[in-house]
Design a protein around this motif. Structure first.
Motif, short mmCIF file in Angstrom:
data_model
loop_
_atom_site.label_atom_id
_atom_site.label_comp_id
_atom_site.label_asym_id
_atom_site.label_seq_id
_atom_site.Cartn_x
_atom_site.Cartn_y
_atom_site.Cartn_z
N VAL A 1 1.01 -5.85 4.68
CA VAL A 1 2.39 -5.46 4.41
C VAL A 1 3.00 -6.50 3.49
O VAL A 1 2.88 -7.71 3.73
N VAL A 2 3.66 -6.04 2.43
CA VAL A 2 4.19 -6.97 1.44
C VAL A 2 5.63 -6.61 1.08
O VAL A 2 6.06 -5.47 1.21
N THR A 3 6.35 -7.63 0.64
CA THR A 3 7.72 -7.45 0.18
C THR A 3 8.08 -8.66 -0.68
O THR A 3 7.30 -9.61 -0.81
N SER A 4 9.27 -8.63 -1.25
CA SER A 4 9.71 -9.76 -2.07
C SER A 4 10.59 -10.72 -1.28
O SER A 4 10.80 -11.86 -1.72
N ALA B 1 11.75 -1.59 -0.51
CA ALA B 1 11.10 -2.72 -1.14
C ALA B 1 9.99 -3.30 -0.25
O ALA B 1 9.73 -4.51 -0.25
N VAL B 2 9.34 -2.43 0.52
CA VAL B 2 8.21 -2.83 1.35
C VAL B 2 7.04 -1.90 1.07
O VAL B 2 7.22 -0.68 0.98
N PRO C 1 8.87 2.91 9.29
CA PRO C 1 9.93 2.96 8.27
C PRO C 1 9.42 3.39 6.90
O PRO C 1 10.21 3.48 5.95
N MET C 2 8.12 3.65 6.77
CA MET C 2 7.52 3.94 5.47
C MET C 2 6.95 5.35 5.41
O MET C 2 6.83 6.03 6.43
N GLU C 3 6.59 5.76 4.21
CA GLU C 3 5.93 7.05 4.00
C GLU C 3 4.61 6.83 3.27
O GLU C 3 4.50 5.95 2.40
#
Length: 211
Positions: free
Chosen positions: A187-190, A169-170, A146-148
């Motif tokens: 992997v981080v997020t709020s 937001a990841v 899901p990321m780039e």
């Protein structure tokens, strides 16, 4: 692939730290000699009372001084062993080195460097952090789907070859495992619900880490 120039730093800070809580603090006249990107970074981040950096320390702009070698250190790592500096004769450049080693030119210009460091520091200060070691290549591809990849310049610190990936937001930081095959992944997020699916991956042993 995400072009770092496309990252809007004010929007990024709002995503990770919420809306600004105070007015910007103007810099004293003694800081007029500093490069504009550095002055703008300090002015911008002064609008948040939350901590912005975790593994590096930005020297207060009024305390940045030109040394005998003509360079001026503006940032150090948490141990003080690695330093980054500017050169008034080359205001767009960044130079870095371990303590007692000669300066090397960083591959990034100052504006991109400041965005890079601000983004990377979120990896170590986010409210929700998942870490896994020696993740196989095919599993890493699934995690990062899901990321780039953000096309930041390559740094020697903290580990050569690490990469940053972004998706809303990841954020994820990946680096080749220190020993053996695979990748070490953070992997981080709020908010945990954004990464809850990762803990359902039975082939990965995730460890939650507190900010």
């Amino acid at each position: 692939m995400i072009d770092p120039k496309k990252i809007d730093l004010p929007d990024f800070l709002v995503t990770w730290y919420g809306a600004p809580t105070t007015s910007a603090t103007p810099l004293p006249d003694s800081c007029d000699w500093l490069p504009d990107p550095l002055k703008e970074w300090h002015t911008l981040t002064s609008r948040w009372e939350k901590r912005i950096t975790f593994t590096t320390t930005m020297i207060p702009p009024e305390r940045i001084k030109i040394a005998e070698d003509g360079k001026a250190i503006f940032m150090v790592d948490a141990t003080g062993d690695w330093r980054w500096c500017i050169d008034p004769d080359d205001p767009d450049g960044v130079f870095d080195a371990e303590r007692y080693e000669p300066w090397d030119r960083n591959p990034e210009q100052l504006t991109e460097f400041l965005v890079h460091n601000t983004v990377r520091e979120v990896v170590y200060g986010a409210a929700v952090r998942l870490r896994a070691l020696a993740v196989p290549e095919e599993t890493l591809t699934e995690i990062l789907a899901p990321m780039e990849h953000v096309a930041f310049g390559a740094w020697e610190w903290p580990a050569p070859g690490y990469r940053i990936h972004m998706g809303g937001a990841v954020l994820a930081e990946t680096v080749k495992a220190e020993s053996g095959p695979g990748w070490d992944v953070e992997v981080v997020t709020s908010e945990f619900h954004r990464v809850a699916h990762l803990e359902r991956m039975t082939e990965v042993h995730w460890r939650r880490q507190a900010a």
